[in-house]
Write a protein that holds these residues in place. Structure first.
Motif, PDB file in Angstrom:
ATOM      1  N   LYS A 297       0.832  -1.197   0.000  1.00 24.16           N
ATOM      2  CA  LYS A 297       0.000   0.000   0.000  1.00 24.16           C
ATOM      3  C   LYS A 297       0.872   1.254   0.000  1.00 24.16           C
ATOM      4  N   PRO A 298       0.663   2.178  -0.930  1.00 23.18           N
ATOM      5  CA  PRO A 298       1.488   3.401  -0.972  1.00 23.18           C
ATOM      6  C   PRO A 298       1.416   4.170   0.338  1.00 23.18           C
ATOM      7  N   GLY A 299       2.593   4.500   0.876  1.00 23.89           N
ATOM      8  CA  GLY A 299       2.654   5.279   2.098  1.00 23.89           C
ATOM      9  C   GLY A 299       2.373   4.511   3.368  1.00 23.89           C
ATOM     10  N   TRP A 300       2.219   3.198   3.260  1.00 22.89           N
ATOM     11  CA  TRP A 300       1.929   2.406   4.455  1.00 22.89           C
ATOM     12  C   TRP A 300       3.062   2.552   5.468  1.00 22.89           C
ATOM     13  N   ASP A 301       2.692   2.705   6.744  1.00 21.45           N
ATOM     14  CA  ASP A 301       3.701   2.951   7.777  1.00 21.45           C
ATOM     15  C   ASP A 301       4.394   1.690   8.274  1.00 21.45           C
ATOM     16  N   GLY A 302       3.979   0.531   7.773  1.00 19.02           N
ATOM     17  CA  GLY A 302       4.628  -0.710   8.182  1.00 19.02           C
ATOM     18  C   GLY A 302       4.183  -1.229   9.521  1.00 19.02           C
ATOM     19  N   VAL A 303       3.287  -0.525  10.195  1.00 24.57           N
ATOM     20  CA  VAL A 303       2.865  -0.914  11.543  1.00 24.57           C
ATOM     21  C   VAL A 303       1.360  -1.130  11.619  1.00 24.57           C
ATOM     22  N   SER A 304       0.585  -0.129  11.249  1.00 20.28           N
ATOM     23  CA  SER A 304      -0.871  -0.230  11.370  1.00 20.28           C
ATOM     24  C   SER A 304      -1.424  -1.244  10.370  1.00 20.28           C
TER      25      SER A 304
END
Length: 582
Positions: free
Chosen positions: A508-515
């Motif tokens: 997903k573009p811009g995904w923070d890797g956590v949520s």
């Protein structure tokens, strides 16, 4: 379960946003190889796709696959084509070991496999040929058929199997499956108790199985070996003393068997509620099929709600039953397909306290009791419960929308915004196997209109209010996608049309890797911690706690004599002291 969080650097995120924003469906298998994965919507099933590993070591997916040279054997993949391979030719040559009932045990898998020398017995694998071993021969005169394999704590799994004794106990009625425990080693595999486990490998078409873990105990359906109670609710913690009949729920006499025998309570739809209680459906002569819960004690096992208090002409309760939606507890309640006398089968929730039962009438066309939305299993995405429901198929009525994805925020329900555009009118989006992975929500849209570009393929949603995306299809006439799994943020799934295995390499573009990373690690409830904060009970006490060096509590309040029994090789903290098992 606990979300395994992947900490990505800013550079990695930027690269992912630029290079992996588009779906890239990859066929993982070499030419001539097909998978054998059951399409039934159960997380536990005979031919399963199982994720095992850790954040530190990485995650892999295990499955059974067939080629012309080796037959059906155990395979593994890391989600790349080059990292997909056969683990071991367990039954050498073109014969098949038929790996079945795959289940995770931390970074390994346990499974049933056949060899000419030993028949079908319990095996373990770490994904390497040398680490794939036979660990138990419970039946020396035939197939042990180990099934119902399930990890119950940080180091052990339980399973049902035929043994020399259970095979001969009641020969007129066939071999019985009794209870065993294993830590994945030969020396750590032990018989637990004589209990007649009910059809442990049973297949059905919903997400439920005959056994569910709650905390560090496994609830399952069974009877005593002489059949006194019918199939009722049992529980085990992997020890003989901790394995017992919880309650004889249906005490209706079984007149065919005679005095002292009762009928079963038709338990089904078992789900884990916050690692504290079991959600399930049970039948009694007074109420019919209704919602029950259990904390593993007789007094803590009770009917939550008698939704239909009526009885039939024979005085038998009319309870219509329910269908468990998912194990995820959202806003303090577990959500399911329930029934009420004014709405019929609609979206319902309960905190499992007595009489706590809320109903959302999604298909309220009058008479509402005859117009049911029949909601299907959901999951939590971006702090919203996402599920499937239908509110009518009359295309001439603008208020009827067919089957769609719905959203629930704990107070109100609404049809997901993009569904109204991509699936106009009564065109259906049948959301099956919803799962969160890598910041997105995935599902299979069952049996839709292939002619208009929809149908039985993989779908994705990046935001609750976004537009659903049809992931590139594999065949031209419906993919029959099933068994969706989260492989460390990448979605992996089977295609029923060609019996092959795929991943969608998408970030997903811009995904923070956590949520919304999805669930990868089991959560065993109270006692699980990330480090040792205190080392148990004072050494002067008669009981101690046992921890591993990661601070995970393995045993609580046990006697000093029992504290170290059965521990596998390693270093432990027992009470206030270090203890080494060599």
């Amino acid at each position: 379960m606990k979300k395994s969080r992947f900490l990505l650097t800013t550079a990695m995120l930027l690269a992912a946003g630029n290079s992996m924003a588009q779906d890239q469906v990859i066929d993982l298998l070499p030419d001539g190889v097909t998978v054998n994965i059951n399409s039934e919507r159960r997380t536990v099933k005979e031919k399963n796709l199982v994720i095992a590993g850790s954040a530190a070591k990485g995650y892999k997916a295990y499955f059974a696959a067939t080629d012309a040279t080796h037959g059906e054997e155990l395979w593994v993949t890391d989600g790349t084509k080059e990292g997909t391979r056969m683990v071991k030719d367990i039954q050498p040559g073109t014969g098949s070991s038929g790996p079945s009932h795959l289940a995770r045990l931390n970074d390994k898998v346990l499974f049933s496999a056949y060899t000419d020398d030993y028949g079908r017995q319990l095996w373990v694998s770490d994904g390497t040929e040398e680490g794939t071993k036979l660990i138990a021969v419970t039946y020396n005169f035939g197939d042990a058929n180990p099934q119902a394999i399930y990890q119950i704590n940080e180091t052990q799994a339980v399973f049902a199997a035929i043994s020399d004794e259970s095979a001969e106990y009641d020969p007129d009625n066939g071999a019985q499956y009794w209870l065993w425990v294993t830590d994945g080693t030969e020396e750590g595999t032990k018989f637990v108790k004589e209990v007649k486990i009910d059809n442990p490998g049973k297949e059905n078409t919903n997400q439920h199985s005959p056994f569910v873990r709650v905390g560090r105990r496994l609830f399952f359906k069974a009877d005593d070996i002489d059949g006194h109670y019918g199939t009722e609710l049992w529980v085990t913690d992997g020890t003989a003393e901790g394995s017992y009949l919880v309650k004889d729920i249906n005490i209706e006499p079984d007149t065919q068997k005679g005095d002292g025998y009762t009928r079963d309570s038709a338990i089904d739809d078992m789900e884990n509620f916050n690692n504290t209680k079991l959600f399930f459906k049970a039948w009694t002569i007074e109420s019919g099929a209704e919602l029950w819960c259990s904390d593993g004690t007789p007094e803590g096992t009770y009917e939550v709600k008698n939704c239909d208090t009526g009885v039939d002409e024979n005085g038998v309760g009319k309870g219509p039953g329910l269908f468990g939606e998912s194990w995820e507890v959202y806003k303090g309640r577990i959500w399911f397909r329930g029934w009420s006398p004014t709405t019929g089968f609609e979206f319902c929730g309960s905190n499992l306290e007595k009489d706590d039962y809320v109903v959302y009438d999604l298909f309220d066309l009058n008479p509402s009791i005859e117009n049911n939305s029949y909601p299907d299993p959901g999951c939590v995405f971006q702090d919203t419960y996402m599920f499937c429901a239908a509110n009518g198929f009359d295309a001439t009525d603008e208020n009827q929308r067919g089957g769609k994805m719905w959203c629930f925020d704990g107070e109100k329900c609404w049809i997901q915004k993009g569904n109204l555009e991509l699936f106009p009118g009564t065109v259906c989006n049948w959301v099956k196997e919803p799962i969160v992975a890598g910041g997105s929500l995935y599902w299979m849209n069952e049996a839709n209109d292939v002619a208009i570009g929809l149908g039985s393929g993989l779908y994705r949603l990046d935001d609750v209010d976004g537009m659903p995306v049809v992931v590139p299809t594999i065949t031209s006439d419906g993919d029959n996608v099933h068994t969706l799994r989260n492989l460390a943020g990448t979605i992996i799934y089977a295609c029923g049309k060609n019996n092959r295995l795929y991943v969608d390499k998408y970030t997903k573009p811009g995904w923070d890797g956590v949520s919304d990373a999805g669930y990868l690690e089991p959560d065993f409830g109270n006692g699980t911690s990330s480090g040792i904060e205190s080392v148990g009970i004072n050494s002067a006490s008669d009981t101690v706690n046992v921890y591993n060096l990661s601070g995970v509590e393995l045993r609580h309040g046990v006697s000093k004599a029992e504290a170290t029994k059965g521990l596998s090789k390693g270093v432990y903290v027992v009470g206030n002291s270090k203890y080494v098992v060599k």
